[in-house]
Design a protein around this motif. Structure first.
Motif, mmCIF file in Angstrom:
data_model
loop_
_atom_site.group_PDB
_atom_site.id
_atom_site.type_symbol
_atom_site.label_atom_id
_atom_site.label_comp_id
_atom_site.label_asym_id
_atom_site.label_seq_id
_atom_site.Cartn_x
_atom_site.Cartn_y
_atom_site.Cartn_z
ATOM 1 N N GLN A 1 -16.769 9.945 3.377
ATOM 2 C CA GLN A 1 -18.191 10.274 3.236
ATOM 3 C C GLN A 1 -18.979 9.256 2.415
ATOM 4 O OE1 GLN A 1 -18.101 14.178 1.494
ATOM 5 N NE2 GLN A 1 -17.604 15.216 3.436
ATOM 6 N N LEU A 2 -18.344 8.635 1.433
ATOM 7 C CA LEU A 2 -19.085 7.821 0.466
ATOM 8 C C LEU A 2 -19.242 6.373 0.870
ATOM 9 C CD1 LEU A 2 -17.523 9.174 -2.870
ATOM 10 C CD2 LEU A 2 -19.632 9.897 -1.725
ATOM 11 N N GLY A 3 -18.679 5.960 1.985
ATOM 12 C CA GLY A 3 -18.686 4.537 2.331
ATOM 13 C C GLY A 3 -19.759 4.121 3.301
ATOM 14 N N ILE B 1 -13.898 4.090 2.198
ATOM 15 C CA ILE B 1 -13.833 3.476 0.865
ATOM 16 C C ILE B 1 -13.149 4.458 -0.075
ATOM 17 C CG2 ILE B 1 -15.114 2.529 -1.074
ATOM 18 C CD1 ILE B 1 -15.287 0.781 1.334
ATOM 19 N N TRP B 2 -11.976 4.081 -0.588
ATOM 20 C CA TRP B 2 -11.226 4.933 -1.526
ATOM 21 C C TRP B 2 -11.592 4.531 -2.946
ATOM 22 C CZ3 TRP B 2 -7.573 8.716 -0.089
ATOM 23 C CH2 TRP B 2 -6.941 9.340 -1.159
ATOM 24 N N GLN B 3 -12.213 5.490 -3.689
ATOM 25 C CA GLN B 3 -12.608 5.174 -5.058
ATOM 26 C C GLN B 3 -12.609 6.416 -5.956
ATOM 27 O OE1 GLN B 3 -16.504 3.458 -4.759
ATOM 28 N NE2 GLN B 3 -17.457 5.294 -3.951
ATOM 29 N N SER B 4 -11.686 7.323 -5.729
ATOM 30 C CA SER B 4 -11.609 8.524 -6.555
ATOM 31 C C SER B 4 -10.157 8.821 -6.884
ATOM 32 C CB SER B 4 -12.246 9.724 -5.827
ATOM 33 O OG SER B 4 -11.559 9.982 -4.603
ATOM 34 N N ALA B 5 -9.939 9.770 -7.793
ATOM 35 C CA ALA B 5 -8.588 10.158 -8.230
ATOM 36 C C ALA B 5 -8.559 11.650 -8.526
ATOM 37 C CB ALA B 5 -8.167 9.351 -9.448
ATOM 38 N N GLN C 1 -2.463 3.770 -4.512
ATOM 39 C CA GLN C 1 -2.638 2.436 -5.098
ATOM 40 C C GLN C 1 -2.432 1.298 -4.105
ATOM 41 O OE1 GLN C 1 0.283 2.662 -8.182
ATOM 42 N NE2 GLN C 1 -0.768 4.313 -9.265
ATOM 43 N N LYS C 2 -1.562 1.453 -3.114
ATOM 44 C CA LYS C 2 -1.222 0.359 -2.206
ATOM 45 C C LYS C 2 -1.597 0.633 -0.750
ATOM 46 C CE LYS C 2 0.740 -2.894 -3.097
ATOM 47 N NZ LYS C 2 0.270 -4.229 -3.562
ATOM 48 N N ILE C 3 -1.437 1.884 -0.294
ATOM 49 C CA ILE C 3 -1.670 2.178 1.125
ATOM 50 C C ILE C 3 -3.145 2.427 1.401
ATOM 51 C CG2 ILE C 3 -1.024 3.640 3.056
ATOM 52 C CD1 ILE C 3 1.263 1.960 1.970
ATOM 53 N N MET C 4 -3.774 3.298 0.618
ATOM 54 C CA MET C 4 -5.168 3.659 0.890
ATOM 55 C C MET C 4 -6.136 2.473 0.778
ATOM 56 S SD MET C 4 -5.057 6.575 2.000
ATOM 57 C CE MET C 4 -3.577 7.530 2.244
ATOM 58 N N PRO C 5 -5.944 1.515 -0.152
ATOM 59 C CA PRO C 5 -6.831 0.338 -0.129
ATOM 60 C C PRO C 5 -6.744 -0.468 1.159
ATOM 61 C CG PRO C 5 -5.780 0.536 -2.271
ATOM 62 C CD PRO C 5 -5.139 1.558 -1.388
ATOM 63 N N LYS C 6 -5.630 -0.373 1.906
ATOM 64 C CA LYS C 6 -5.520 -1.089 3.179
ATOM 65 C C LYS C 6 -6.406 -0.483 4.255
ATOM 66 C CE LYS C 6 -3.006 -3.977 3.817
ATOM 67 N NZ LYS C 6 -3.188 -5.435 3.642
ATOM 68 N N LEU C 7 -6.923 0.756 4.020
ATOM 69 C CA LEU C 7 -7.807 1.409 4.984
ATOM 70 C C LEU C 7 -9.265 1.063 4.747
ATOM 71 C CD1 LEU C 7 -5.136 3.045 5.241
ATOM 72 C CD2 LEU C 7 -6.512 5.069 5.589
ATOM 73 N N ARG C 8 -9.545 0.272 3.713
ATOM 74 C CA ARG C 8 -10.927 -0.015 3.344
ATOM 75 C C ARG C 8 -11.668 -0.694 4.493
ATOM 76 N NH1 ARG C 8 -12.158 -4.428 -1.208
ATOM 77 N NH2 ARG C 8 -11.174 -5.670 0.426
ATOM 78 N N GLY C 9 -12.871 -0.190 4.786
ATOM 79 C CA GLY C 9 -13.718 -0.800 5.807
ATOM 80 C C GLY C 9 -13.536 -0.270 7.203
ATOM 81 N N ILE C 10 -12.570 0.636 7.444
ATOM 82 C CA ILE C 10 -12.395 1.201 8.786
ATOM 83 C C ILE C 10 -13.571 2.125 9.087
ATOM 84 C CG2 ILE C 10 -10.943 2.695 10.197
ATOM 85 C CD1 ILE C 10 -8.527 1.613 8.783
ATOM 86 N N ASP C 11 -14.097 2.024 10.303
ATOM 87 C CA ASP C 11 -15.262 2.814 10.717
ATOM 88 C C ASP C 11 -14.880 4.284 10.755
ATOM 89 O OD1 ASP C 11 -17.652 3.701 11.673
ATOM 90 O OD2 ASP C 11 -17.792 2.232 13.291
ATOM 91 N N THR C 12 -15.685 5.122 10.087
ATOM 92 C CA THR C 12 -15.418 6.569 10.038
ATOM 93 C C THR C 12 -16.045 7.301 11.190
ATOM 94 O OG1 THR C 12 -17.343 6.853 8.584
ATOM 95 C CG2 THR C 12 -15.197 6.534 7.531
ATOM 96 N N ARG C 13 -16.455 6.577 12.222
ATOM 97 C CA ARG C 13 -17.023 7.200 13.416
ATOM 98 C C ARG C 13 -16.323 6.649 14.646
ATOM 99 N NH1 ARG C 13 -22.720 5.039 11.569
ATOM 100 N NH2 ARG C 13 -21.242 3.344 11.230
ATOM 101 N N GLY C 14 -16.341 7.432 15.717
ATOM 102 C CA GLY C 14 -15.810 6.950 16.983
ATOM 103 C C GLY C 14 -14.295 7.017 17.058
ATOM 104 N N ALA C 15 -13.733 6.097 17.857
ATOM 105 C CA ALA C 15 -12.297 6.120 18.136
ATOM 106 C C ALA C 15 -11.465 5.853 16.903
ATOM 107 C CB ALA C 15 -11.973 5.098 19.236
ATOM 108 N N THR C 16 -11.925 4.980 16.013
ATOM 109 C CA THR C 16 -11.149 4.691 14.806
ATOM 110 C C THR C 16 -11.043 5.923 13.905
ATOM 111 O OG1 THR C 16 -13.167 3.853 13.752
ATOM 112 C CG2 THR C 16 -11.720 2.247 14.812
#
Length: 834
Positions: A805-807, A812-816, A757-772
């Motif tokens: 995979q979905l972003g 993008i965190w949107q599952s439970a 609820q609080k930590i994973m939304p802070k990861l929104r938008g991070i590039d899922t490729r490369g160094a990040t």
């Protein structure tokens, strides 16, 4: 002098009072006339609105006629298509005719073959050899001709048939496609136009209905205002007659005093004029004397009298000396000289005496003239003083009039403010709708039992929510000091709107459902705005509800200050929450700095020039929202995410039936929850010891991984996580029982909730490729899935993989899905309409 100065002031004050009363009468008469004109204008406006409605109905009739014409046009086009089909049939007949022509050509070839036979017969009558040769040649020619004819016929017929068939098929296909497309387009246009016309007709009918209601309402208002104005007319007529009597009395007194003052001023003016003329004549005489004195001075050579006296003294001394010399040495020349000097001296003494007498008179007259000038100056100064007094009194009268207008406007402004405040504080719910809350019993209500009762009643009602979801929602509301907004996210139909409604109904919480509109772009859209046309403040239901929650219950007013209230912003991301809810979030956060029942206030503008309405935001009001995950909604900004707890609803894996539809009414409403009971459940001070340190270290490790992507977790996020864990119901139950194993399990579950609820939304938008991906996301995934806290990992592997995979290249965190692996998880909620 004093009495004369005071009497004009009294006269002027009385005149000013009379003038002020006259102005007030004229103003009241003008206001009455203006209101009559305004009523006439409103009647004209109502007539114009009725005419506009009739014109719109006529326009709709014209549109219906136009639709009928379009339908006739479509029928005509269908007839044209039928004609084109007839043309195709005609073309088929032409092709048959061409086949007949080909048959005739074949018959001609056969005829030619017959001619060759006849020639063969003629040849047979000739030479035998030639006949044989001709027979052979003719036979060969016949065979060649027949073969060529047959080949030509077959080839030609096949080509012609194929070409004809292909052309017919192409043409038929083209015509069929064109006909189908034209018919589909025509039908679609007809359907669209019909639907649009029906919608417009319905909208126009609704507007006409609303307009009729508005006209009826305006008629009632106008009737009431006419009655009010009639009473005002009578009052004004009475006041006018009373003021007229007073005006006549004051006017008579003013005329009498004015006449006396005019006579006094006229007499004094005559005295001043006579005195001025006398002074002027004396001044002219004095100026004549001064001129004579100047002539004498010129006769004396321009020498002053002192010099002439000095000369006389010298000459007198010389005469005395001569006399003494003459006495000692008498001589005729000296005697003669002495006589001449004595004679001249006597003449000069006489002239000097005359000059001194004339100068004394001139000085006396000059002194008198100066006194007269001083008197004239005093008179002028007095006149100027009276003029300034008149101007000052006029300015004071003007200032008094302005002050009266200002005070009247301020009084009217207070009346308007009181009226708008009364509209805001008009009760949203009555006592019967919310119930009367009892004081919480001795020992309080058990929180876990209260939650279990709500869960059981939800199942009886026909809905089943995962126990983790219900407890998470309850705990998120308890930590509103740190995260003022609880957001329920997920696909439509999973029960996001039903959970707050049933939670409030069965839990005895006052509930208000607010549907967010896509055009909300400011706080006024949610609370209300000043209607300048009707000159009133249109308070929205939410503003009235919030005002009611901060008022005490009395015999005359159903205040809800002792109740717990929940506001649901349904589909809150249809519009940008930053536009209409940002100031609310900032103000709600300030509640942490207040103690007890005190809290911050939100300023609501109720009109220009009026003081703002201060809306208290007490702790007894809780905020929740729902958020659909589809293409019609807006994403939440970091500000909203950072100040919210986002609870994702799981996607249903098996769909459940709902055999009956239960209603919510007073018979199944829960006992009203007292705000002090709720406050007793909320933990204000965290009492964790060393058991919280591993979780804090875990968040710090995640924060270190986020630093590689330029992100960070702030103090507020960790403080919110810690308070959430401290307020989790099973954590509190384990602390009270002293069961360390149960406490560890409950803390692990609560922390897993906060990770989602609080930590994973802070990861929104991070590039899922490369160094990040390798330095940040993979490191966090390893911490969550492989390492965990105290050797216990978290069931977030599937959700973390989906978030990568979905972003479309972004996290993008949107599952439970983690709820499926929980021992406490129940089956998914029954699909309902959000």
């Amino acid at each position: 002098m004093t009495t004369d100065d005071e009497r004009p002031a009294e006269h002027r004050e009385t005149t000013e009072d009379a003038a002020a009363r006259t102005v007030e009468m004229e103003r009241l008469a003008g206001e009455l006339e203006r209101k009559r004109v305004e009523l006439d204008q409103r009647e004209v406006s109502v007539s114009l609105l009725e005419n506009d409605a009739l014109e719109r109905e006529a326009d709709l009739a014209k549109r219906d006629a136009a639709l009928a014409e379009r339908a006739a046009d479509l029928v005509k086009r269908d007839a044209d298509l039928v004609a084109r089909d007839t043309d195709l049939v005609k073309r088929d007949a032409d092709l048959v005719t061409r086949d007949a022509t080909l048959a005739e050509r074949a018959a001609d070839l056969l005829k030619r073959e017959a001619d060759v036979g006849e020639r063969e017969t003629v040849a047979n009558g000739g030479f035998a050899q030639q006949r044989v040769e001709l027979a052979a040649e003719l036979g060969k020619q016949r065979d060649d001709t027949q073969r060529d004819l047959l080949t030509w016929q077959v080839t030609r017929r096949a080509d012609a048939d194929a070409e004809l068939d292909a052309h017919i098929q192409r043409r038929l296909a083209d015509l069929a496609a064109e006909v189908d497309a034209e018919r589909a387009n025509a039908r679609a246009r007809i359907a669209d136009e019909r639907a649009t016309s029906e919608q417009e007709l319905a909208a126009e009918k609704e507007r006409h209905k609303l307009l009729a209601q508005a006209v009826e309402k305006k008629d009632g208002e106008l009737s009431a205002k006419e009655d009010h104005l009639a009473g005002k007319d009578q009052e004004l007529e009475f006041r006018e007659s009373h003021l007229q009597e007073r005006w006549e009395t004051v006017e008579d007194e003013a005329e009498r005093r004015t006449a006396e003052r005019v006579q006094s001023f006229a007499a004094r003016e005559q005295q001043v004029v006579a005195e001025t003329e006398r002074l002027r004549s004396e001044l002219r005489a004095q100026w004549d004397l001064v001129s004579a004195f100047d002539d004498l001075s010129r006769q004396l050579g321009g020498r002053p009298a002192e010099v002439v006296l000095e000369d006389l003294r010298v000459k007198a001394a010389e005469i005395a000396r001569l006399k003494e010399a003459l006495a000692k040495h008498p001589a005729p020349e000296i005697a003669s000289r002495l006589k001449d000097l004595e004679k001249a001296n006597s003449h000069l003494v006489g002239e000097l005496k005359k000059t001194q007498d004339s100068r004394a008179k001139d000085e006396e007259k000059l002194r008198v003239a100066q006194d007269l000038r001083l008197q004239v100056s005093e008179v002028d100064a007095e006149n100027r003083s009276l003029t300034r007094i008149n101007e000052r009194l006029t300015a004071e009268a003007t200032e008094a009039t302005s002050e009266l207008s200002r005070l009247r406007a301020a009084y009217q402004g207070r009346q308007e403010a009181e009226g708008r405040t009364k509209e805001i504080e008009r009760a949203r719910f009555d006592v019967d709708a919310v119930g009367v809350q009892p004081h919480h019993p001795e020992g309080g209500i058990d929180e876990v039992a209260w939650l279990d009762a709500i869960s059981g009643r939800c199942v009886s009602h026909g809905l089943r929510f995962p126990e983790r979801i219900l407890r998470s929602f309850h705990t998120a509301l308890k930590t509103a000091e740190w995260s003022p907004l609880t957001v329920l996210a997920g696909v439509s139909g999973t029960g996001k709107s039903e959970l707050p409604r049933l939670y409030s109904h069965f839990g005895g919480i006052v509930f208000d459902h607010i549907s967010v509109q896509p055009n909300w772009d400011s706080q006024e859209a949610m609370l209300g705005f000043f209607n300048s046309i009707d000159n009133r403040f249109d308070a929205q239901p939410l503003l009235r509800f919030l005002a009611q929650t901060q008022k005490k219950r009395t015999e005359d007013y159903p205040g809800l200050r002792d109740n717990v209230a929940l506001v649901l912003l349904d589909e809150m991301n249809l519009a940008h929450p930053e536009l209409y809810f940002a100031e609310f979030l900032s103000t709600l956060e300030l509640r942490r700095g207040y103690k007890g029942n005190k809290g911050p206030s939100l300023a609501v503008k109720i009109g220009a020039g009026l003081p703002e309405y201060q809306l208290p935001l007490g702790r007894n009001v809780l905020w929740a929202g729902t958020m659909n995950q589809d293409e019609t909604t807006k994403s939440l900004s970091d500000k909203v995410v950072d100040r919210s707890i986002i609870i994702h609803f799981p996607r249903p894996t098996t769909l459940e039936r709902r055999k009956r539809q239960e209603t919510l009414d007073e018979s199944n409403r829960g006992v009203p929850l007292h705000r002090r009971t709720w406050e007793d459940w909320c933990v204000r001070e965290v009492e964790f010891g060393d058991e919280i340190q591993p979780y804090k270290k875990f968040v710090e490790n995640i924060n270190a991984a986020l630093a590689t992507a330029g992100r960070a977790i702030g103090h507020r996020v960790w403080q919110s996580v810690e308070y959430y864990m401290a307020n989790y119901p099973t954590v509190l139950a384990a602390q009270r029982s002293g069961d360390e194993d149960a406490l560890g399990d409950a803390m692990h579950v609560a922390f897993e909730d906060q990770l989602v609820q609080k930590i994973m939304p802070k990861l929104r938008g991070i590039d899922t490729r490369g160094a990040t991906r390798t330095d940040c996301l993979d490191r966090i995934e390893s911490l969550v899935v492989s390492e965990g806290v105290g050797g216990r990992t978290f069931n977030l592997a599937r959700d973390f993989k989906l978030a990568n995979q979905l972003g479309y290249g972004q996290f993008i965190w949107q599952s439970a899905n983690y709820l499926e692996g929980s021992a406490e998880a129940a089956s998914e909620s029954v699909p309902t309409a959000d």
